[in-house]
Enzyme design. Structure first.
Site, PDB file in Angstrom:
ATOM      1  N   GLU B  49     108.937   7.661 -25.490  1.00 43.83           N
ATOM      2  CA  GLU B  49     109.958   7.972 -24.612  1.00 43.83           C
ATOM      3  C   GLU B  49     109.397   8.548 -23.293  1.00 43.83           C
ATOM      4  O   GLU B  49     110.253   8.374 -22.127  1.00 43.83           O
ATOM      5  CB  GLU B  49     111.197   8.794 -25.086  1.00 43.83           C
ATOM      6  CG  GLU B  49     111.873   8.225 -26.223  1.00 43.83           C
ATOM      7  CD  GLU B  49     111.506   8.443 -27.642  1.00 43.83           C
ATOM      8  OE1 GLU B  49     110.336   8.927 -27.843  1.00 43.83           O
ATOM      9  OE2 GLU B  49     112.128   7.855 -28.588  1.00 43.83           O
ATOM     10  N   PHE B 111     122.013  15.527 -38.284  1.00 46.92           N
ATOM     11  CA  PHE B 111     120.465  14.921 -38.323  1.00 46.92           C
ATOM     12  C   PHE B 111     120.069  14.436 -36.545  1.00 46.92           C
ATOM     13  O   PHE B 111     121.023  13.778 -36.416  1.00 46.92           O
ATOM     14  CB  PHE B 111     120.520  13.798 -39.402  1.00 46.92           C
ATOM     15  CG  PHE B 111     119.032  13.197 -39.299  1.00 46.92           C
ATOM     16  CD1 PHE B 111     118.045  13.877 -39.541  1.00 46.92           C
ATOM     17  CD2 PHE B 111     119.004  11.743 -38.853  1.00 46.92           C
ATOM     18  CE1 PHE B 111     116.604  13.168 -39.593  1.00 46.92           C
ATOM     19  CE2 PHE B 111     117.948  11.211 -38.696  1.00 46.92           C
ATOM     20  CZ  PHE B 111     116.427  11.759 -39.077  1.00 46.92           C
ATOM     21  N   GLN B 112     119.089  14.736 -36.378  1.00 50.86           N
ATOM     22  CA  GLN B 112     118.741  14.332 -34.996  1.00 50.86           C
ATOM     23  C   GLN B 112     119.766  14.762 -33.913  1.00 50.86           C
ATOM     24  O   GLN B 112     119.668  14.004 -32.790  1.00 50.86           O
ATOM     25  CB  GLN B 112     118.413  12.964 -34.786  1.00 50.86           C
ATOM     26  CG  GLN B 112     117.199  12.476 -35.588  1.00 50.86           C
ATOM     27  CD  GLN B 112     116.794  11.193 -35.624  1.00 50.86           C
ATOM     28  OE1 GLN B 112     117.406  10.062 -35.258  1.00 50.86           O
ATOM     29  NE2 GLN B 112     115.369  10.996 -35.801  1.00 50.86           N
ATOM     30  N   LYS B 161     127.720   8.289 -30.878  1.00 48.18           N
ATOM     31  CA  LYS B 161     127.627   7.013 -31.449  1.00 48.18           C
ATOM     32  C   LYS B 161     128.975   6.378 -31.518  1.00 48.18           C
ATOM     33  O   LYS B 161     129.076   5.234 -31.212  1.00 48.18           O
ATOM     34  CB  LYS B 161     126.847   7.097 -32.829  1.00 48.18           C
ATOM     35  CG  LYS B 161     126.473   5.999 -33.409  1.00 48.18           C
ATOM     36  CD  LYS B 161     125.761   6.086 -34.650  1.00 48.18           C
ATOM     37  CE  LYS B 161     125.393   4.551 -35.291  1.00 48.18           C
ATOM     38  NZ  LYS B 161     124.775   4.683 -36.307  1.00 48.18           N
ATOM     39  N   MET B 473      90.089  19.524 -13.178  1.00 51.13           N
ATOM     40  CA  MET B 473      90.626  20.558 -12.343  1.00 51.13           C
ATOM     41  C   MET B 473      90.474  21.935 -13.074  1.00 51.13           C
ATOM     42  O   MET B 473      90.291  22.899 -12.256  1.00 51.13           O
ATOM     43  CB  MET B 473      92.266  20.077 -12.193  1.00 51.13           C
ATOM     44  CG  MET B 473      92.628  21.016 -10.816  1.00 51.13           C
ATOM     45  SD  MET B 473      91.708  20.796  -9.263  1.00 51.13           S
ATOM     46  CE  MET B 473      92.763  19.550  -8.459  1.00 51.13           C
TER      47      MET B 473
HETATM   48  C1  LIG Z   1     101.045  17.662 -18.932  1.00 51.54           C
HETATM   49  C2  LIG Z   1     100.070  18.944 -18.493  1.00 51.54           C
HETATM   50  N1  LIG Z   1      99.293  19.830 -19.084  1.00 51.54           N
HETATM   51  C3  LIG Z   1      98.681  20.510 -18.414  1.00 51.54           C
HETATM   52  C4  LIG Z   1      98.182  20.421 -17.226  1.00 51.54           C
HETATM   53  C5  LIG Z   1      97.279  21.332 -16.514  1.00 51.54           C
HETATM   54  N2  LIG Z   1      96.233  20.557 -15.945  1.00 51.54           N
HETATM   55  C6  LIG Z   1      96.261  20.306 -14.665  1.00 51.54           C
HETATM   56  S1  LIG Z   1      94.922  19.311 -14.327  1.00 51.54           S
HETATM   57  C7  LIG Z   1      94.283  19.365 -15.883  1.00 51.54           C
HETATM   58  C8  LIG Z   1      93.095  18.437 -15.942  1.00 51.54           C
HETATM   59  C9  LIG Z   1      93.144  17.245 -15.817  1.00 51.54           C
HETATM   60  O1  LIG Z   1      92.209  16.528 -16.636  1.00 51.54           O
HETATM   61  P1  LIG Z   1      91.939  14.800 -16.328  1.00 51.54           P
HETATM   62  O2  LIG Z   1      92.985  14.118 -16.427  1.00 51.54           O
HETATM   63  O3  LIG Z   1      90.575  14.622 -17.085  1.00 51.54           O
HETATM   64  O4  LIG Z   1      91.527  14.987 -14.798  1.00 51.54           O
HETATM   65  P2  LIG Z   1      90.348  15.625 -14.072  1.00 51.54           P
HETATM   66  O5  LIG Z   1      90.785  16.831 -13.151  1.00 51.54           O
HETATM   67  O6  LIG Z   1      89.094  15.627 -14.833  1.00 51.54           O
HETATM   68  O7  LIG Z   1      89.793  14.564 -12.782  1.00 51.54           O
HETATM   69  C10 LIG Z   1      95.252  20.219 -16.782  1.00 51.54           C
HETATM   70  C11 LIG Z   1      94.881  20.128 -17.944  1.00 51.54           C
HETATM   71  C12 LIG Z   1      98.915  19.516 -16.497  1.00 51.54           C
HETATM   72  N3  LIG Z   1      98.932  19.469 -15.224  1.00 51.54           N
HETATM   73  N4  LIG Z   1      99.947  18.529 -17.182  1.00 51.54           N
END
Ligand SMILES: Cc1ncc(C[n+]2csc(CCOP(=O)(O)OP(=O)(O)O)c2C)c(N)n1
Ligand SMILES: [Mg+2]
Lengths: 170, 558
Positions: B49, B111-112, B161, B473
């Site tokens: 979803e 449920f749900q 529902k 990042m």
């Molecule tokens: C759903 C979610 N979980 C955690 C984060 C924290 N976060 C920000 S950037 C990042 C790393 C992203 O890794 P990747 O997709 O491999 O991209 P890269 O930075 O390596 O290019 C994380 C864990 C986020 N922004 N969104």
């Protein structure tokens, strides 16, 4: 900057979840709300919410703007203390185990234009309305007898004279 | 006319012009799906979803229309919430439809059952739980109207529902009465005049264009204003594409990973014209040193944005396009002479001095080079979506875009896993343009299941994975600000994205050398099926320039 007490009145459509939306918004946006009360108005389907909050002028502005964004909120106004009547209703259950205490409490209630609304063997319930300082003063007086319970409605407010907080139209 | 609630909902959606719904059915939405069976609307079965919500969001951003997604009660509904929150933060118009347990069971922990109205209240513009069949036409009409007007945003409709099943008299001739909802479109004439006067006095004006310019389709007016007053234009992440980044007046993007020229120009400006943007901390850096000498004009449709983060001198509440038109008219009337070119000369020098290097030949690949090749390959109508992380910021910083709705990214929420389903939604909205998701390996894994959806439905998007084996990042922040203590950011050598793609029936191509990039792109966009490009990039490459969090826009690390 100075933290002042502000009063806000919101006229809202009487729909499911409106109070939840308003109170959720206030806490989510980190606004420090002292009291909130709600009730019907002169218009069918419109409720009136009165909020008291402490904060800076900008905070007040943000609260009003954010409240205005809620779809069911039809009108929001910040209201100045000097241009309005502010009231609160309080019920106080006081310890009145002795005869003298009973007499004194009744006397004080009269002086404060309160009413005795319940009498039991060793306690009384006093109803009192007024502004904050009056109510606080009364509660303070009662402390020496022993306050068992206090229930305050939160403030409700109405502007004096010509100014009217209401919704035009049907 | 007498019909079931489910039938009424489907008719209501059809009357709103809905062409496609992304979603997954379940116990509490079976009657609705039964009615959908006979509808002309296309239902795309996503595999999660969250994918459905992001797809609806991507569809909305690519097309300007309202995107629609649907889920069953409980886990289906909660799975939508990240997508709803994402749409809320980026002011994207979507309508989310959830099934709910029958009215008699509500509040009994059936449920749900979940209180999805309560859960989503902070992240929806409005929500409704249906209480009768008769109110369906009004609720649907209001939902679409609220979602797309004013400052757009997500609206949720929760449908017990039993309401889907009951039959009742339905009248679609409803007039909306939303007494508490009247967005201001026209700016106040006095404010516009004040703004015009200030602009004429400016010596170093800068325009910041945000997502509002794209939403209100005000790019033409933005260009006209910029040319008229000779002001350079920078965009926020959400505003990217609202002004062509190759234009001589373009400064590129602003903020934490913005272009140096943009950050410098904003900081040194004396008048800032901020349009449809909300001064997010990622755009402003430390507020205390944000454009310290500038008088700020803030044009925004949402009065609550005025003065929220930055105090402004001349607020103009209204729709960007409407206000800009009027502002231009007033300016033309009172403008006398050409503006001095000294400021523009300075900008030109900055732009030249700070123009980013992208033509690296390294192996493993430098992300800059990959971005450059993709940028050169795409035409201006093609759509780039992004995941979140370094990949997103490389695209944001380095990839020039010149058309609104050609760059779609999760700005406010920063949702990993957004880009791929959003690309799917965008491709459904614009089947004739190329759509590529600039993905991180970590992010792609968060909604990789949608490969099944795109293959099954021939939604031929390309995913370009910037494969650095890291949550890059976060790793970068740990390297720079936490002594290189890499805590839970290494993703390992697997999965093999080429094999994964093949397993789903898509095409996978590994790209390791710079000279392989262009041929791979060519193959990908002509493959006739969804493609995953696995770009093997340098593992510990950082995204620079960077303004460290809480610092001034000019404190740039390189
Ligand atoms: C759903 C979610 N979980 C955690 C984060 C924290 N976060 C920000 S950037 C990042 C790393 C992203 O890794 P990747 O997709 O491999 O991209 P890269 O930075 O390596 O290019 C994380 C864990 C986020 N922004 N969104
Ligand atoms: Mg990565």
């Amino acid at each position: 900057m100075e933290n002042k007490t502000h009063y806000i009145v919101a006229l809202v459509e009487d729909k499911p979840g409106v109070m939840q939306r308003v109170s959720g918004l206030l806490s989510r946006r980190n606004f420090n709300i002292k009291s909130i009360s709600v009730g019907a108005t002169e218009k069918l389907g419109i409720s009136r919410i009165t909020m008291t909050l402490k904060g800076q002028e900008e905070v007040l502005e943000q609260v009003i703007k954010q409240l205005n964004k809620l779809i069911e909120v039809v009108k929001v106004l910040g209201i100045e203390k000097d241009e309005s009547v502010i009231r609160e209703l309080v019920l106080i259950k006081v310890n009145t185990a002795t005869v003298s205490a009973r007499a004194e409490v009744v006397q004080y209630a009269n002086i404060f234009r309160g009413r005795v609304v319940d009498v039991a063997k060793d306690s009384m319930v006093i109803e009192i309305t007024g502004d904050e300082s009056k109510i606080n003063a009364f509660i303070e007086l009662m402390r020496s007898y022993g306050v068992k319970e206090v229930a305050r409605t939160g403030k409700t407010i109405m502007t004096r004279g010509k100014k009217i907080v209401s919704i035009k139209g049907k | 006319m007498k019909m079931s609630g489910a039938r009424a909902i489907v008719s209501g959606l059809e009357k709103e012009g809905v062409e496609v719904i992304f979603g997954i059915p379940g116990g509490q939405s079976i009657p609705l799906y039964d009615a959908l069976y006979d509808s002309s609307m296309n239902h795309i079965l996503t595999r999660h979803e969250q994918g459905a919500a992001h797809a609806a969001d991507g569809y909305a951003r690519a097309s300007g229309k309202v995107g629609v997604c649907s889920a069953t009660s409980g886990p289906g509904a909660t799975n939508l919430t990240t997508g709803i929150a994402n749409a809320y933060m980026d002011s994207s118009p979507i309508v989310a439809i959830t099934g709910q347990v029958p009215r008699a069971s509500i509040g009994k922990d059936a449920f749900q059952e979940t209180d999805i109205i309560g859960i989503t209240m902070p992240v929806t513009k409005q929500s409704f739980q249906l209480r009768s069949v008769a109110e369906i036409p009004e609720v649907i009409k209001s939902s679409f109207y609220i979602a797309k007007t004013g400052r757009p945003g997500p609206v949720l409709i929760d449908i017990p529902k039993d309401i889907q099943e009951i039959e009742d008299e339905i009248d679609f001739n409803v007039k909306l009465e939303l007494n508490g909802y009247k967005p201001t479109l026209r700016g106040h004439p006095r404010q516009i005049k004040e703004a015009a006067k200030l602009i004429l006095e400016a010596e170093r004006p800068v325009i910041i264009a945000g997502g509002g310019v794209i939403i209100s389709e005000a790019s033409e007016e933005l260009m006209e204003l910029a040319r008229l007053i000779g002001a350079p234009v920078t965009t926020t992440l959400m505003g990217k594409g609202s002004f062509p980044e190759m234009d001589p007046l373009a400064l590129g993007v602003l903020g934490m990973h913005g272009r140096k020229a943009a950050n410098y120009a904003v900081t040194d400006s004396d008048v800032l014209i901020s349009i449809g943007m909300r001064f997010s901390d990622r755009s402003t850096g430390a507020v205390s040193c944000f454009a310290p000498d500038a008088k700020i004009i803030h044009i925004d449709i949402d009065p609550a944005e005025i003065g929220k983060n930055v105090s402004v001198d001349i607020p103009v509440v209204g729709d960007a396009k409407t206000v800009l038109k009027e502002l231009i008219r007033v300016l033309r009337k009172i403008m006398e002479s050409e503006k001095s070119k000294a400021w523009q000369e300075k900008i030109k020098i900055w732009k030249k001095e700070f123009s980013p290097k992208m033509d690296y030949d390294d192996v493993p690949l430098k992300p800059h080079r990959v971005i450059k090749e993709i940028m050169d390959f795409l035409s201006e109508d093609d759509i780039v979506t992004t995941e979140v992380g370094q990949c997103q910021m490389w695209a944001h910083h380095y990839m020039g875009r010149s058309k609104p709705r050609s760059f779609i990214s999760s700005g406010g929420l920063g949702t990993m896993g957004f880009g791929f389903p959003a690309a799917m939604g965008a491709k459904v909205a614009k089947p004739d343009v190329n759509v590529i998701d600039i993905a991180g390996d970590g992010s792609f894994l968060m909604n990789i299941q949608e490969l099944a959806t795109v293959v099954e439905n021939n939604i031929n998007v390309v995913v370009g994975v910037f494969d650095n084996h890291y949550l890059g990042m976060v790793r970068q922040w740990q390297e720079l600000f936490y002594d290189r203590r890499y805590s839970s950011v290494y993703l390992g050598n697997l999965p093999d994205f080429v094999k994964v793609a093949e397993g789903f029936g898509a095409l996978g191509i590994r790209v390791e050398k710079p000279e392989e990039i262009r041929p791979a792109l060519k193959e990908a966009f002509n493959a006739g099926k969804p493609v995953v490009l696995d770009f093997m990039i340098e593992h510990e490459c950082n995204i620079f320039p960077m303004v460290p969090p809480g610092r001034c826009l000019k404190d740039i690390m390189e």
